[in-house]
Scaffold this motif. Structure first.
Motif, PDB file in Angstrom:
ATOM      1  N   ILE A  73       0.838  -1.137  -0.090  1.00 53.50           N
ATOM      2  CA  ILE A  73      -0.007  -0.114  -0.047  1.00 53.50           C
ATOM      3  C   ILE A  73       0.891   1.405   0.021  1.00 53.50           C
ATOM      4  O   ILE A  73       1.529   1.730   1.071  1.00 53.50           O
ATOM      5  CB  ILE A  73      -0.928   0.223   1.221  1.00 53.50           C
ATOM      6  CG1 ILE A  73      -1.644  -1.136   1.230  1.00 53.50           C
ATOM      7  CG2 ILE A  73      -1.784   1.437   1.340  1.00 53.50           C
ATOM      8  CD1 ILE A  73      -2.739  -1.502   2.692  1.00 53.50           C
ATOM      9  N   PHE A  74       1.100   1.659  -1.093  1.00 51.46           N
ATOM     10  CA  PHE A  74       2.003   3.016  -1.220  1.00 51.46           C
ATOM     11  C   PHE A  74       1.140   4.419  -1.001  1.00 51.46           C
ATOM     12  O   PHE A  74       0.034   4.630  -1.797  1.00 51.46           O
ATOM     13  CB  PHE A  74       2.654   3.079  -2.594  1.00 51.46           C
ATOM     14  CG  PHE A  74       3.750   2.032  -2.561  1.00 51.46           C
ATOM     15  CD1 PHE A  74       5.135   2.132  -2.355  1.00 51.46           C
ATOM     16  CD2 PHE A  74       3.632   0.787  -3.381  1.00 51.46           C
ATOM     17  CE1 PHE A  74       5.957   1.553  -2.295  1.00 51.46           C
ATOM     18  CE2 PHE A  74       4.583  -0.166  -3.378  1.00 51.46           C
ATOM     19  CZ  PHE A  74       5.966   0.341  -2.826  1.00 51.46           C
ATOM     20  N   ASP A  79       5.732   2.825   1.258  1.00 51.18           N
ATOM     21  CA  ASP A  79       4.848   1.715   1.492  1.00 51.18           C
ATOM     22  C   ASP A  79       4.302   1.493   3.013  1.00 51.18           C
ATOM     23  O   ASP A  79       5.154   1.233   3.848  1.00 51.18           O
ATOM     24  CB  ASP A  79       5.738   0.479   1.093  1.00 51.18           C
ATOM     25  CG  ASP A  79       4.797  -0.834   1.301  1.00 51.18           C
ATOM     26  OD1 ASP A  79       3.717  -0.726   1.638  1.00 51.18           O
ATOM     27  OD2 ASP A  79       5.364  -2.161   0.466  1.00 51.18           O
ATOM     28  N   LEU A  80       3.127   1.635   3.057  1.00 47.50           N
ATOM     29  CA  LEU A  80       2.512   1.717   4.491  1.00 47.50           C
ATOM     30  C   LEU A  80       2.688   0.396   5.321  1.00 47.50           C
ATOM     31  O   LEU A  80       2.568   0.285   6.532  1.00 47.50           O
ATOM     32  CB  LEU A  80       1.267   2.061   4.697  1.00 47.50           C
ATOM     33  CG  LEU A  80       0.585   3.416   3.943  1.00 47.50           C
ATOM     34  CD1 LEU A  80      -0.581   3.624   4.066  1.00 47.50           C
ATOM     35  CD2 LEU A  80       1.472   4.785   4.531  1.00 47.50           C
ATOM     36  N   LEU A  81       2.988  -0.724   4.657  1.00 46.75           N
ATOM     37  CA  LEU A  81       3.066  -2.013   5.186  1.00 46.75           C
ATOM     38  C   LEU A  81       4.592  -2.343   5.529  1.00 46.75           C
ATOM     39  O   LEU A  81       4.594  -3.320   6.463  1.00 46.75           O
ATOM     40  CB  LEU A  81       2.655  -3.065   4.266  1.00 46.75           C
ATOM     41  CG  LEU A  81       1.328  -2.814   3.654  1.00 46.75           C
ATOM     42  CD1 LEU A  81       0.887  -4.236   2.909  1.00 46.75           C
ATOM     43  CD2 LEU A  81       0.407  -2.766   4.902  1.00 46.75           C
ATOM     44  N   LYS A  82       5.500  -1.270   5.457  1.00 44.84           N
ATOM     45  CA  LYS A  82       6.717  -1.556   5.742  1.00 44.84           C
ATOM     46  C   LYS A  82       7.426  -0.288   6.851  1.00 44.84           C
ATOM     47  O   LYS A  82       8.518  -0.448   6.962  1.00 44.84           O
ATOM     48  CB  LYS A  82       7.766  -1.646   4.529  1.00 44.84           C
ATOM     49  CG  LYS A  82       7.500  -2.827   3.668  1.00 44.84           C
ATOM     50  CD  LYS A  82       8.424  -2.582   2.348  1.00 44.84           C
ATOM     51  CE  LYS A  82       8.188  -4.032   1.512  1.00 44.84           C
ATOM     52  NZ  LYS A  82       8.920  -4.072   0.380  1.00 44.84           N
ATOM     53  N   ILE A  83       6.584   0.197   7.294  1.00 43.50           N
ATOM     54  CA  ILE A  83       6.767   1.313   8.275  1.00 43.50           C
ATOM     55  C   ILE A  83       6.456   0.832   9.564  1.00 43.50           C
ATOM     56  O   ILE A  83       5.637   0.046   9.866  1.00 43.50           O
ATOM     57  CB  ILE A  83       6.308   2.607   8.034  1.00 43.50           C
ATOM     58  CG1 ILE A  83       4.590   2.791   8.015  1.00 43.50           C
ATOM     59  CG2 ILE A  83       6.670   3.312   6.623  1.00 43.50           C
ATOM     60  CD1 ILE A  83       4.094   4.050   7.753  1.00 43.50           C
ATOM     61  N   SER A  84       6.979   1.515  10.709  1.00 47.46           N
ATOM     62  CA  SER A  84       6.926   1.053  12.314  1.00 47.46           C
ATOM     63  C   SER A  84       5.458   1.627  12.671  1.00 47.46           C
ATOM     64  O   SER A  84       5.106   2.459  11.845  1.00 47.46           O
ATOM     65  CB  SER A  84       7.800   1.756  12.945  1.00 47.46           C
ATOM     66  OG  SER A  84       7.665   3.321  13.114  1.00 47.46           O
ATOM     67  N   ILE A  91       1.050   9.298  10.479  1.00 46.98           N
ATOM     68  CA  ILE A  91       0.055   9.311   9.152  1.00 46.98           C
ATOM     69  C   ILE A  91      -1.491   9.312   9.462  1.00 46.98           C
ATOM     70  O   ILE A  91      -2.235  10.025   8.878  1.00 46.98           O
ATOM     71  CB  ILE A  91       0.641   8.292   8.229  1.00 46.98           C
ATOM     72  CG1 ILE A  91       2.164   8.558   7.639  1.00 46.98           C
ATOM     73  CG2 ILE A  91      -0.454   8.159   6.963  1.00 46.98           C
ATOM     74  CD1 ILE A  91       2.680   7.673   6.718  1.00 46.98           C
ATOM     75  N   ARG A  92      -1.794   8.330  10.020  1.00 45.08           N
ATOM     76  CA  ARG A  92      -3.042   7.929  10.576  1.00 45.08           C
ATOM     77  C   ARG A  92      -3.810   8.938  11.212  1.00 45.08           C
ATOM     78  O   ARG A  92      -3.325   9.591  12.311  1.00 45.08           O
ATOM     79  CB  ARG A  92      -3.173   6.661  11.365  1.00 45.08           C
ATOM     80  CG  ARG A  92      -4.608   6.270  11.692  1.00 45.08           C
ATOM     81  CD  ARG A  92      -4.526   5.149  12.673  1.00 45.08           C
ATOM     82  NE  ARG A  92      -3.786   4.125  12.217  1.00 45.08           N
ATOM     83  CZ  ARG A  92      -3.015   3.546  13.094  1.00 45.08           C
ATOM     84  NH1 ARG A  92      -2.609   4.067  14.243  1.00 45.08           N
ATOM     85  NH2 ARG A  92      -1.999   2.435  12.718  1.00 45.08           N
ATOM     86  N   GLY A  93      -4.715   9.644  10.694  1.00 43.50           N
ATOM     87  CA  GLY A  93      -5.378  10.964  11.361  1.00 43.50           C
ATOM     88  C   GLY A  93      -4.897  12.364  11.084  1.00 43.50           C
ATOM     89  O   GLY A  93      -5.464  13.290  11.545  1.00 43.50           O
ATOM     90  N   ASN A  94      -3.846  12.230  10.274  1.00 46.18           N
ATOM     91  CA  ASN A  94      -3.026  13.282   9.858  1.00 46.18           C
ATOM     92  C   ASN A  94      -3.071  13.603   8.423  1.00 46.18           C
ATOM     93  O   ASN A  94      -3.637  14.471   7.791  1.00 46.18           O
ATOM     94  CB  ASN A  94      -1.493  13.345  10.461  1.00 46.18           C
ATOM     95  CG  ASN A  94      -0.915  14.693  10.084  1.00 46.18           C
ATOM     96  OD1 ASN A  94      -1.351  15.650  10.039  1.00 46.18           O
ATOM     97  ND2 ASN A  94       0.485  14.408  10.339  1.00 46.18           N
ATOM     98  N   ARG A  95      -2.348  12.706   7.816  1.00 49.79           N
ATOM     99  CA  ARG A  95      -2.364  12.674   6.247  1.00 49.79           C
ATOM    100  C   ARG A  95      -3.230  11.773   5.714  1.00 49.79           C
ATOM    101  O   ARG A  95      -3.588  12.032   4.243  1.00 49.79           O
ATOM    102  CB  ARG A  95      -1.079  12.103   5.922  1.00 49.79           C
ATOM    103  CG  ARG A  95       0.084  13.114   6.378  1.00 49.79           C
ATOM    104  CD  ARG A  95       1.379  12.889   6.198  1.00 49.79           C
ATOM    105  NE  ARG A  95       1.804  13.130   4.768  1.00 49.79           N
ATOM    106  CZ  ARG A  95       3.012  12.646   4.239  1.00 49.79           C
ATOM    107  NH1 ARG A  95       3.914  12.130   4.771  1.00 49.79           N
ATOM    108  NH2 ARG A  95       3.278  12.942   2.753  1.00 49.79           N
TER     109      ARG A  95
END
Length: 331
Positions: A73-74, A79-84, A91-95
């Motif tokens: 999921i880019f 890639d959102l699946l490879k970040i901590s 990112i969540r709730g912000n971007r």
């Protein structure tokens, strides 16, 4: 006109859940993209995987029973699946923000709505408490809530369903996200309030240039709001295209069934009444899926191949794709 850049790219997304019957695949190789400022609709019956797609993007797949087993999921180049998880929280709730189905269960009942919006602003924008409250008040005004200063001090149970939904929209947009996911944002609201909510979303999208993913079971809503539509069934994408093409020339029997379920007003009250069409049967149990096309048992066009082989996605044209063995025979 400048070509809009792709802001979200979902590729081969698979989600599995551990159950008593074993591992169950609830999302099966989902692919789609979202451009900057674009609005797309994701449509299908309950249990088709619409909300789980949204939860995957937001990093909210329930664990430990659920897991994303494949895909990427880019968001832009990330890639959102490879970040901590810490990076995802930024990112969540912000971007990327999300409006959940039922605001009464999403809002905290022990805090007033002003504090709840301000908390989100303060968490992501590192501003003072007073500045966050000022921003919260601005957002309540932006979503056309009457007497916003008084509403700031009220609790969720003191507000109507439509008002609570506006609060959720204000909270989701408080940090001016690049992407807004709206999961059945008008559930349990009357038609007048529904129209107001969608008018509000359209206005905000235009003002902020926010890309929107609208999740719903109602093709009528999709036709009014979205530029493109993704039709899902039993965890798979079965058709995708520009909304005008899908409405006028659907290629998948399931899409045709969803369109026939939409009520139409008669111009002449004296016209003969027609029974509202329905799709026979129900969405299958994902733990007991047969091989082949998952829609075959409910499809009036199904042939033996449909029950034995899974259809592959094919391009109808540059902007329209479908996964159906008989798509060329039923037009």
């Amino acid at each position: 006109m400048k070509q809009k850049e792709t802001i979200l790219q979902v590729e081969n997304l698979c989600v599995d859940f551990k159950t008593r019957e074993g591992s169950v695949r609830v999302l099966d190789n989902i692919d789609f993209y979202l451009a900057e400022g674009e609005s797309i609709g994701v449509v299908g019956e309950s249990g088709c995987g619409k909300s789980m797609t949204a939860f995957s993007i937001m990093g909210l797949v329930p664990t430990p029973s659920g897991r994303i087993s494949n895909g990427s999921i880019f968001f832009k180049s990330t890639d959102l699946l490879k970040i901590s998880e810490e990076e995802m929280q930024n990112i969540r709730g912000n971007r990327i923000s999300m409006i959940f189905q039922e605001p009464m269960t999403s809002l905290n009942p022990v805090f007033n709505v002003g504090n709840q919006i301000a908390e989100s602003v303060q968490r992501h924008q590192q501003v003072s408490r007073s500045e966050a409250k000022r921003k919260a008040l601005e957002m309540l005004m932006a979503v056309n809530i009457p007497a916003p200063e008084r509403r700031m001090r009220q609790y969720p149970h003191e507000l109507s369903g439509g008002m609570r939904q506006r609060i959720m929209i204000a909270m989701a947009l408080s940090c001016q996200p690049s992407i807004l996911i709206a999961d059945e944002p008008t559930t349990a609201l009357d038609v007048t309030v529904q129209a107001q909510i969608f008018d509000l979303l359209r206005a905000i999208q235009k003002d902020m240039d926010t890309a929107v993913i609208l999740i719903t079971h109602d093709m009528g809503v999709i036709a009014e709001f979205a530029e493109r539509v993704i039709v899902m069934y039993a965890g798979r994408k079965v058709e995708e295209g520009k909304i005008n093409e899908i409405i006028t020339n659907p290629f998948h029997p399931y899409t045709r069934g969803l369109l026939k379920c939409v009520p139409h007003l008669k111009i002449d009250p004296g016209d003969k009444r027609e029974m509202l069409a329905e799709i026979p049967g129900v969405v299958p149990d994902l733990s007991k899926l047969a091989k082949g096309c998952h829609f075959a048992s409910r499809c009036g066009y199904a042939i033996s191949r449909c029950f034995n082989d899974s259809p592959v996605e094919e391009r109808v044209n540059e902007n329209h794709s479908v996964a159906c063995w008989r798509s060329g025979d039923i037009q």
